[in-house]
Motif scaffolding. Structure first.
Motif, PDB file in Angstrom:
ATOM      1  N   GLU A  90       0.864  -0.755   0.318  1.00 58.44           N
ATOM      2  CA  GLU A  90      -0.344   0.031   0.491  1.00 58.44           C
ATOM      3  C   GLU A  90       1.073   1.207   0.110  1.00 58.44           C
ATOM      4  OE1 GLU A  90      -2.858  -0.152   2.941  1.00 58.44           O
ATOM      5  OE2 GLU A  90      -4.342  -2.184   1.755  1.00 58.44           O
ATOM      6  N   VAL A  92       0.828   4.613   0.598  1.00 59.30           N
ATOM      7  CA  VAL A  92       0.417   5.997   1.295  1.00 59.30           C
ATOM      8  C   VAL A  92       0.990   7.505   0.459  1.00 59.30           C
ATOM      9  CG1 VAL A  92      -0.159   7.057   3.443  1.00 59.30           C
ATOM     10  CG2 VAL A  92      -0.953   4.408   2.430  1.00 59.30           C
ATOM     11  N   ARG A  94       1.146  11.359   1.648  1.00 59.20           N
ATOM     12  CA  ARG A  94       0.697  12.673   2.589  1.00 59.20           C
ATOM     13  C   ARG A  94       0.958  13.587   2.130  1.00 59.20           C
ATOM     14  NH1 ARG A  94      -0.878   9.228   6.848  1.00 59.20           N
ATOM     15  NH2 ARG A  94      -0.216   7.195   6.965  1.00 59.20           N
ATOM     16  N   GLY A  99      -3.773  10.532  10.801  1.00 60.97           N
ATOM     17  CA  GLY A  99      -4.057   9.244  11.171  1.00 60.97           C
ATOM     18  C   GLY A  99      -2.946   8.519  11.546  1.00 60.97           C
ATOM     19  N   SER A 100      -2.483   7.402  10.655  1.00 64.51           N
ATOM     20  CA  SER A 100      -0.984   6.436  11.265  1.00 64.51           C
ATOM     21  C   SER A 100       0.053   7.507  11.928  1.00 64.51           C
ATOM     22  CB  SER A 100      -0.643   5.199  10.776  1.00 64.51           C
ATOM     23  OG  SER A 100      -0.292   5.951   9.743  1.00 64.51           O
ATOM     24  N   ASP A 175      -4.482  12.501   2.650  1.00 66.72           N
ATOM     25  CA  ASP A 175      -3.517  11.515   2.357  1.00 66.72           C
ATOM     26  C   ASP A 175      -4.426  10.527   1.271  1.00 66.72           C
ATOM     27  OD1 ASP A 175      -5.492   9.923   4.301  1.00 66.72           O
ATOM     28  OD2 ASP A 175      -3.667  10.317   6.205  1.00 66.72           O
ATOM     29  N   PHE A 176      -3.712   9.500   0.809  1.00 64.36           N
ATOM     30  CA  PHE A 176      -4.854   8.588  -0.068  1.00 64.36           C
ATOM     31  C   PHE A 176      -3.383   7.289   0.032  1.00 64.36           C
ATOM     32  CE2 PHE A 176      -2.661   8.876  -3.991  1.00 64.36           C
ATOM     33  CZ  PHE A 176      -1.739  11.147  -3.724  1.00 64.36           C
ATOM     34  N   LYS A 177      -4.109   6.283  -0.372  1.00 59.12           N
ATOM     35  CA  LYS A 177      -3.720   5.055  -0.384  1.00 59.12           C
ATOM     36  C   LYS A 177      -3.433   4.413  -2.102  1.00 59.12           C
ATOM     37  CE  LYS A 177      -5.452   0.953  -0.488  1.00 59.12           C
ATOM     38  NZ  LYS A 177      -5.892   0.339  -0.643  1.00 59.12           N
ATOM     39  N   ASP A 200     -13.459   5.836   0.682  1.00 54.91           N
ATOM     40  CA  ASP A 200     -12.327   4.503   0.899  1.00 54.91           C
ATOM     41  C   ASP A 200     -11.690   4.760   1.710  1.00 54.91           C
ATOM     42  OD1 ASP A 200     -14.814   3.901   2.151  1.00 54.91           O
ATOM     43  OD2 ASP A 200     -14.620   1.764   0.588  1.00 54.91           O
ATOM     44  N   SER A 201     -10.597   5.189   0.027  1.00 51.66           N
ATOM     45  CA  SER A 201      -9.064   5.131   0.465  1.00 51.66           C
ATOM     46  C   SER A 201      -8.419   6.549   0.568  1.00 51.66           C
ATOM     47  CB  SER A 201      -8.360   4.155  -0.512  1.00 51.66           C
ATOM     48  OG  SER A 201      -8.735   5.416  -2.056  1.00 51.66           O
ATOM     49  N   CYS A 202      -8.837   7.254   0.677  1.00 53.32           N
ATOM     50  CA  CYS A 202      -8.456   9.566   0.810  1.00 53.32           C
ATOM     51  C   CYS A 202      -9.193  10.330   2.128  1.00 53.32           C
ATOM     52  CB  CYS A 202      -8.791   9.818  -0.778  1.00 53.32           C
ATOM     53  SG  CYS A 202      -8.414   9.472  -2.030  1.00 53.32           S
ATOM     54  N   ARG A 203      -7.987  10.258   2.270  1.00 49.71           N
ATOM     55  CA  ARG A 203      -8.483  11.667   3.201  1.00 49.71           C
ATOM     56  C   ARG A 203      -9.074  12.615   2.588  1.00 49.71           C
ATOM     57  NH1 ARG A 203      -5.061   8.641   7.572  1.00 49.71           N
ATOM     58  NH2 ARG A 203      -7.040   8.417   8.573  1.00 49.71           N
ATOM     59  N   ARG A 219     -14.803   5.143  10.246  1.00 51.01           N
ATOM     60  CA  ARG A 219     -14.242   4.832  11.589  1.00 51.01           C
ATOM     61  C   ARG A 219     -14.299   6.002  12.722  1.00 51.01           C
ATOM     62  NH1 ARG A 219      -9.849   6.604   8.145  1.00 51.01           N
ATOM     63  NH2 ARG A 219      -9.208   4.714   6.186  1.00 51.01           N
TER      64      ARG A 219
HETATM   65  N1  UDP Z   1      -5.769   3.436   3.739  1.00 54.95           N
HETATM   66  C1  UDP Z   1      -6.523   2.511   3.140  1.00 54.95           C
HETATM   67  N2  UDP Z   1      -6.339   1.447   3.132  1.00 54.95           N
HETATM   68  C2  UDP Z   1      -5.478   0.852   4.580  1.00 54.95           C
HETATM   69  C3  UDP Z   1      -5.192   2.124   5.279  1.00 54.95           C
HETATM   70  C4  UDP Z   1      -5.046   3.348   4.837  1.00 54.95           C
HETATM   71  O1  UDP Z   1      -7.335   2.951   2.403  1.00 54.95           O
HETATM   72  O2  UDP Z   1      -5.507  -0.877   4.623  1.00 54.95           O
HETATM   73  C5  UDP Z   1      -6.276   4.999   3.979  1.00 54.95           C
HETATM   74  C6  UDP Z   1      -6.803   5.930   4.648  1.00 54.95           C
HETATM   75  O3  UDP Z   1      -8.182   6.181   3.808  1.00 54.95           O
HETATM   76  C7  UDP Z   1      -5.875   7.133   4.458  1.00 54.95           C
HETATM   77  C8  UDP Z   1      -4.214   6.760   4.092  1.00 54.95           C
HETATM   78  O4  UDP Z   1      -4.228   5.656   3.717  1.00 54.95           O
HETATM   79  O5  UDP Z   1      -6.211   8.124   3.446  1.00 54.95           O
HETATM   80  C9  UDP Z   1      -3.578   7.154   5.092  1.00 54.95           C
HETATM   81  O6  UDP Z   1      -3.701   5.782   6.600  1.00 54.95           O
HETATM   82  P1  UDP Z   1      -2.868   5.754   7.631  1.00 54.95           P
HETATM   83  O7  UDP Z   1      -2.116   5.501   7.406  1.00 54.95           O
HETATM   84  O8  UDP Z   1      -3.096   7.121   8.532  1.00 54.95           O
HETATM   85  O9  UDP Z   1      -4.214   4.643   8.526  1.00 54.95           O
HETATM   86  P2  UDP Z   1      -5.674   4.952   9.347  1.00 54.95           P
HETATM   87  O10 UDP Z   1      -5.357   6.186  10.973  1.00 54.95           O
HETATM   88  O11 UDP Z   1      -5.830   5.012   8.200  1.00 54.95           O
HETATM   89  O12 UDP Z   1      -5.477   3.504   9.838  1.00 54.95           O
END
Ligand code: UDP
Length: 254
Positions: A90, A92, A94, A99-100, A175-177, A200-203, A219
């Motif tokens: 994945e 990512v 930013r 998030g993480s 951010d996005f994945k 689902d995959s972006c903020r 979430r």
């Molecule tokens: N993300 C995703 N699938 C995953 C994990 C993250 O699409 O399995 C996306 C998430 O929606 C965000 C970005 O990747 O836009 C960064 O996510 P982050 O690492 O902050 O993790 P999270 O807080 O979602 O656990």
């Protein structure tokens, strides 16, 4: 309808064998999960919206020369894509801490990053998608240095393009994945963008109010998830004719 062979069922999508070799059908479910699938829900109309939003973003990217697996949307919930060998990462990207990253490095959510940052996570449910470095990726052969180079260059272009596209409709791309795949054409291989790009995959934050318009609404139990995704589609000018009123069974024709 002809029965199709299911290739794979994920948390939010199902993949079916496509109509011709080298193609796959992506079906967008209403199911959503978070926190390693410990939190689950079905959100009416989410799949329809993500199918539309991802179609739109992938088409725009195709149009500026970013290679993607996307071919065309088939119906409300399905799109035809090219069959690729998914790279188990994945990627990512930013622009603003959230998030993480915010949690891991103790940075306040919402802090603009000094420059865009790319991170990699190894796609492995059992290991909870751990954070990995380029060293791990090339040492363990998940991607060759050249593949990684292609992924980084594409990710930067995608980020620049999508940040501008979203800013134009009053949305910050926080951010996005991304997921990439290897597309084989005879003996020649190239790296293309795969999977989906959706709320689902972006903020995505409203540019004025910073209100969340993405999966964080699910979430973090903020409510109004489908409404927020609809608003994203509406701002992009691609609001599907009917999401809430999607036909669920036979209807009486008067
Ligand atoms: N993300 C995703 N699938 C995953 C994990 C993250 O699409 O399995 C996306 C998430 O929606 C965000 C970005 O990747 O836009 C960064 O996510 P982050 O690492 O902050 O993790 P999270 O807080 O979602 O656990």
């Amino acid at each position: 309808m002809k029965r199709r062979r299911q290739i794979y069922e994920g948390k939010a999508k199902i993949l079916y064998e496509g109509p011709e070799p080298g193609t796959v059908i992506q079906y967008f479910k209403d199911d959503t999960t978070a926190f390693d699938a410990t939190k689950k829900a079905t959100l009416d109309g989410k799949g329809v919206l993500n199918n539309r939003i991802s179609e739109y973003l992938m088409s725009q990217l195709n149009a500026i020369g970013v290679p993607t697996h996307f071919v065309r949307r088939l119906n409300m919930r399905e799109q035809l894509v090219k069959e690729v060998e998914i790279i188990p990462l994945e990627v990512v990207v930013r622009n603003i801490a959230a998030g993480s990253l915010a949690k891991r490095l103790g940075i306040d959510e919402g802090t603009p990053l000094p420059r865009s940052i790319i991170e990699y996570f190894y796609k492995n449910d059992k290991l909870h998608d751990p954070w990995v470095s380029e060293e791990h990726i090339t040492a363990f052969g998940w991607a060759a240095p050249q593949d990684l180079d292609d992924m980084v260059n594409l990710s930067i272009r995608i980020n620049d393009f999508l940040s501008g596209l979203f800013m134009g409709v009053g949305i910050k791309l926080v951010d996005f994945k991304l997921e990439f795949g290897r597309l084989w054409e005879n003996d020649y291989m190239r790296i293309v963008l795969a999977d989906e790009i959706s709320p689902d995959s972006c903020r995505l934050w409203d540019a004025q109010s910073n209100e969340k318009m993405d999966k964080d609404r699910f979430r973090r139990d903020l409510g109004g998830v489908v409404e927020a995704y609809s608003e994203v589609a509406k701002r992009l000018g691609i609001m599907p004719e009917s999401v809430q009123g999607e036909v669920k069974g036979p209807v009486l024709v008067r």
